[in-house]
Design a protein around this motif. Structure first.
Motif, short mmCIF file in Angstrom:
data_model
loop_
_atom_site.label_atom_id
_atom_site.label_comp_id
_atom_site.label_asym_id
_atom_site.label_seq_id
_atom_site.Cartn_x
_atom_site.Cartn_y
_atom_site.Cartn_z
N SER A 139 0.80 -1.23 0.00
CA SER A 139 0.00 0.00 0.00
C SER A 139 0.84 1.28 0.00
N HIS A 140 2.17 1.14 0.04
CA HIS A 140 3.02 2.32 0.16
C HIS A 140 3.92 2.54 -1.06
N VAL A 141 3.70 1.79 -2.13
CA VAL A 141 4.46 2.02 -3.37
C VAL A 141 3.48 2.09 -4.54
N ASP A 142 3.89 2.81 -5.59
CA ASP A 142 3.08 2.83 -6.80
C ASP A 142 3.65 1.81 -7.78
N GLU A 143 3.12 1.79 -9.00
CA GLU A 143 3.47 0.74 -9.96
C GLU A 143 4.96 0.72 -10.30
N LYS A 144 5.59 1.88 -10.37
CA LYS A 144 7.00 1.92 -10.78
C LYS A 144 7.93 1.34 -9.72
N ASP A 145 7.42 1.13 -8.50
CA ASP A 145 8.23 0.57 -7.42
C ASP A 145 7.66 -0.72 -6.87
N ARG A 146 6.74 -1.34 -7.62
CA ARG A 146 6.10 -2.58 -7.17
C ARG A 146 7.08 -3.75 -7.23
N VAL A 147 7.12 -4.57 -6.18
CA VAL A 147 7.99 -5.74 -6.14
C VAL A 147 7.42 -6.83 -7.05
N THR A 148 8.24 -7.30 -7.98
CA THR A 148 7.79 -8.35 -8.90
C THR A 148 7.95 -9.72 -8.25
N ASP B 135 9.83 4.46 2.76
CA ASP B 135 9.75 5.91 2.97
C ASP B 135 8.81 6.29 4.12
N ALA B 136 7.72 5.56 4.25
CA ALA B 136 6.75 5.87 5.31
C ALA B 136 7.06 5.16 6.63
N GLY B 137 8.16 4.40 6.66
CA GLY B 137 8.45 3.56 7.82
C GLY B 137 8.60 4.30 9.13
N ALA B 138 9.35 5.39 9.13
CA ALA B 138 9.58 6.14 10.37
C ALA B 138 8.28 6.69 10.94
N LYS B 139 7.45 7.24 10.07
CA LYS B 139 6.16 7.79 10.50
C LYS B 139 5.29 6.70 11.11
N ILE B 140 5.25 5.54 10.46
CA ILE B 140 4.46 4.42 10.96
C ILE B 140 4.98 3.95 12.31
N ALA B 141 6.30 3.82 12.42
CA ALA B 141 6.90 3.33 13.66
C ALA B 141 6.61 4.28 14.82
N LEU B 142 6.76 5.56 14.60
CA LEU B 142 6.52 6.53 15.69
C LEU B 142 5.04 6.60 16.04
N GLU B 143 4.17 6.44 15.07
CA GLU B 143 2.73 6.42 15.36
C GLU B 143 2.36 5.20 16.19
N GLN B 144 2.99 4.07 15.89
CA GLN B 144 2.74 2.86 16.68
C GLN B 144 3.27 3.02 18.10
N LEU B 145 4.44 3.64 18.26
CA LEU B 145 4.97 3.89 19.60
C LEU B 145 4.06 4.85 20.37
N ASN B 146 3.51 5.81 19.66
CA ASN B 146 2.61 6.78 20.30
C ASN B 146 1.38 6.10 20.89
N LYS B 147 0.93 5.05 20.26
CA LYS B 147 -0.24 4.30 20.75
C LYS B 147 0.13 3.40 21.93
N THR B 148 1.31 2.76 21.82
CA THR B 148 1.69 1.82 22.88
C THR B 148 2.34 2.49 24.07
N ARG B 149 2.79 3.75 23.88
CA ARG B 149 3.43 4.49 24.96
C ARG B 149 2.79 5.88 25.09
N PRO B 150 1.54 5.93 25.47
CA PRO B 150 0.81 7.21 25.52
C PRO B 150 1.41 8.22 26.51
N GLU B 151 2.24 7.73 27.41
CA GLU B 151 2.84 8.64 28.40
C GLU B 151 3.96 9.47 27.80
N MET B 152 4.43 9.12 26.61
CA MET B 152 5.56 9.84 26.01
C MET B 152 5.13 11.23 25.51
N ASP B 153 6.06 12.17 25.56
CA ASP B 153 5.84 13.52 25.05
C ASP B 153 5.69 13.44 23.53
#
Length: 515
Positions: free
Chosen positions: A422-431, A481-499
């Motif tokens: 869901s994070h790549v278009d046709e020119k970067d699709r894994v064959t 490319d979207a990995g860092a954003k996804i990872a930090l969003e997941q941490l934000n959910k599992t660690r709600p106490e973080m700033d």
């Protein structure tokens, strides 16, 4: 606006039909972008042919066309036949915008690895000197208040010369740009007046695109070979391919080395104990640039960016700074204050665990990344790898080979892999073939693969298993490319106490995977 005959004087027209001098309002290579009074240039691409869209171009207002093949259905339309329409587009674009790159100091940087970091480092030095700069590359095109994420390492020639024109009109004096092998092969940088060019390194990449390593090297080398007598070429003596070009260019040559101890600039006393390099640069031979003469001397450099690869990138940037007559203290300050480029061994989270984000593009890049990782202290490595899509089986086999070779040194027995559907278009699709090659290499090495269709699930797997002092490496090109954003969003959910503001700070100025 320009006169058609004046523009045509800059290209070699083999044959013409219905020739007449027109007022040209603009140029276009995409029929959907044609406006009234434009000249439409028919480009033959990998997936389509601009000649098929002449009707649409005319419907949208094209007043003339430049072709490689005569178009018989348009007998009243001015047509101009050329041997290479891509080369013609570059020359026409340069002429239409009145040769904008001539008005600026233009630095062209090519390499297999490090083009982006080197470009940003060079730009940082120029900005530190108070110069008004432009930057064109993989991540972004930026100048003044304008900033736009890029789709190609090097824009199409019409877009490139338009950027140059905008920069000139905003009084930009120095432009640093990445130059890809495909851009050289497809004339995207045609008619650009480069003042300084460099080839830092070369390894196997885009082999399937170019047909052979020799052709790939020749494309890269053309940037150096075509440089004129009044230009400068920066060459790396530690790389045999770069060094081989010393006698193949008319340009003035400035050489450097990190390992061999040869060249005009030499890196000495390298200290990587903290991961961030400190070293001494020795100017071995005197050289002059316009009004400045550099005598033999030594000066110290401290880098804020980690890794051995950063040393090589910085040597190119230092050389470019000197050739632009930037004072040595300014070069030192520019590099010390340069924090790095997104997705280039970037630390996006540093607490009980560390999350690193790296574009992991090819065999050479992976080796450099994992060798730097080996110098770090940590418990276990969780490698989340986005398989590289639509780059061919050669690149994917060699990427897998690099992982396999480093696995025992890093204690790696498992790879969490994803095709990032869901994070790549046709020119970067894994064959299917690319996936098969990767899986076969891992299986032969006895490395277990947890394969996920979606990037989110792969990252969740890694984070859910990560324990104190572990490193999670988000590795891969477009698919990550979207990995860092996804990872930090997941941490934000599992660690709600973080700033939250502190957590997402690494994404504040990011382009990849955000916009």
């Amino acid at each position: 606006m320009a006169k058609l005959n004046e523009l045509l004087s800059f290209i070699d027209v083999l044959e013409s039909w219905n020739d007449r001098d027109l007022d040209v309002q603009g140029l276009a290579y995409n029929s959907r972008n044609v406006e009234q009074g434009d000249v439409f240039v028919c480009i033959k691409g990998f997936k389509t042919d601009g000649h098929r869209y002449v009707a649409e171009a005319i419907k949208n207002g094209a007043s003339a066309i430049v072709v490689e093949d005569y178009q018989s259905d348009w007998e009243d339309l001015p047509q101009y036949k050329v041997k290479d329409s891509r080369r013609a587009l570059a020359a026409l674009s340069d002429a239409f915008y009145n040769h904008p790159s001539n008005a600026m100091k233009t630095i062209g940087i090519t390499a297999t690895n490090g083009k982006t970091s080197t470009s940003f480092m060079t730009n940082a030095i120029l900005e530190e000197h108070g110069l008004k700069t432009g930057l064109i590359g993989t991540v972004v095109v930026k100048f003044g208040d304008y900033s736009e994420p890029t789709k190609l390492t090097t824009p199409e020639s019409l877009d490139l010369h338009h950027y140059f024109a905008q920069m000139r009109d905003q009084d930009v004096s120095h432009v640093t740009m990445e130059v890809s092998s495909s851009a050289l092969d497809l004339s995207r940088v045609g008619s650009v007046d480069f003042d300084i060019v460099t080839l830092n390194n070369i390894s196997r990449e885009h082999i399937d695109l170019h047909g052979s390593f020799e052709e790939y090297f020749n494309c890269k080398a053309s940037l150096i070979r075509n440089a004129g007598e009044d230009k400068w070429a920066i060459l790396n003596l530690d790389d045999s391919y770069s060094a081989s070009l010393i006698d193949e260019t008319k340009a003035n040559v400035l050489t450097f080395s990190v390992e061999t101890g040869d060249g005009d600039l030499v890196c000495k006393d390298l200290d990587l104990s903290t991961g961030r390099a400190k070293f001494t640069v020795e100017i071995r031979k005197p050289f002059s640039v316009e009004g400045t003469t550099y005598e033999p001397q030594e000066f110290s450099i401290e880098l804020a960016t980690p890794g051995y690869h950063s040393v090589y990138n910085s040597m190119v940037a230092i050389a470019a700074g000197l050739l632009n007559e930037v004072p040595i203290p300014t070069i030192q300050a520019g590099l010390k204050g340069f924090g790095g480029v997104e997705r280039r061994f970037e630390m996006v989270f540093e607490d009980d665990i560390k999350i690193l984000d790296d574009h992991f593009a090819n065999y050479g890049n992976i080796n450099v990344t994992l060798s730097t990782l080996q110098q770090m202290e940590y418990s276990n490595l969780k490698l989340v790898y986005a398989i590289r899509g639509s780059r061919g089986i050669t690149v994917n086999r060699e990427n897998a080979k690099a992982i396999v070779e480093w696995a025992p040194k890093l204690g790696l027995t498992e790879v969490i892999a994803t095709v990032s559907h869901s994070h790549v278009d046709e020119k970067d699709r894994v064959t299917d073939e690319e996936l098969r090659v990767f899986q076969e290499m891992m299986e032969e090495a006895g490395i277990h693969v947890d394969l996920y269709k979606e990037l989110d699930d792969a990252i969740h797997h890694a984070l859910s298993e990560a324990e104190k002092d572990d490193v999670v490496l988000l590795a891969g090109c477009q698919g990550m490319d979207a990995g860092a954003k996804i990872a930090l969003e997941q941490l934000n959910k599992t660690r709600p106490e973080m700033d939250e503001e502190k957590l997402f700070k690494p994404l504040k100025n990011r382009v990849a995977g955000i916009l």
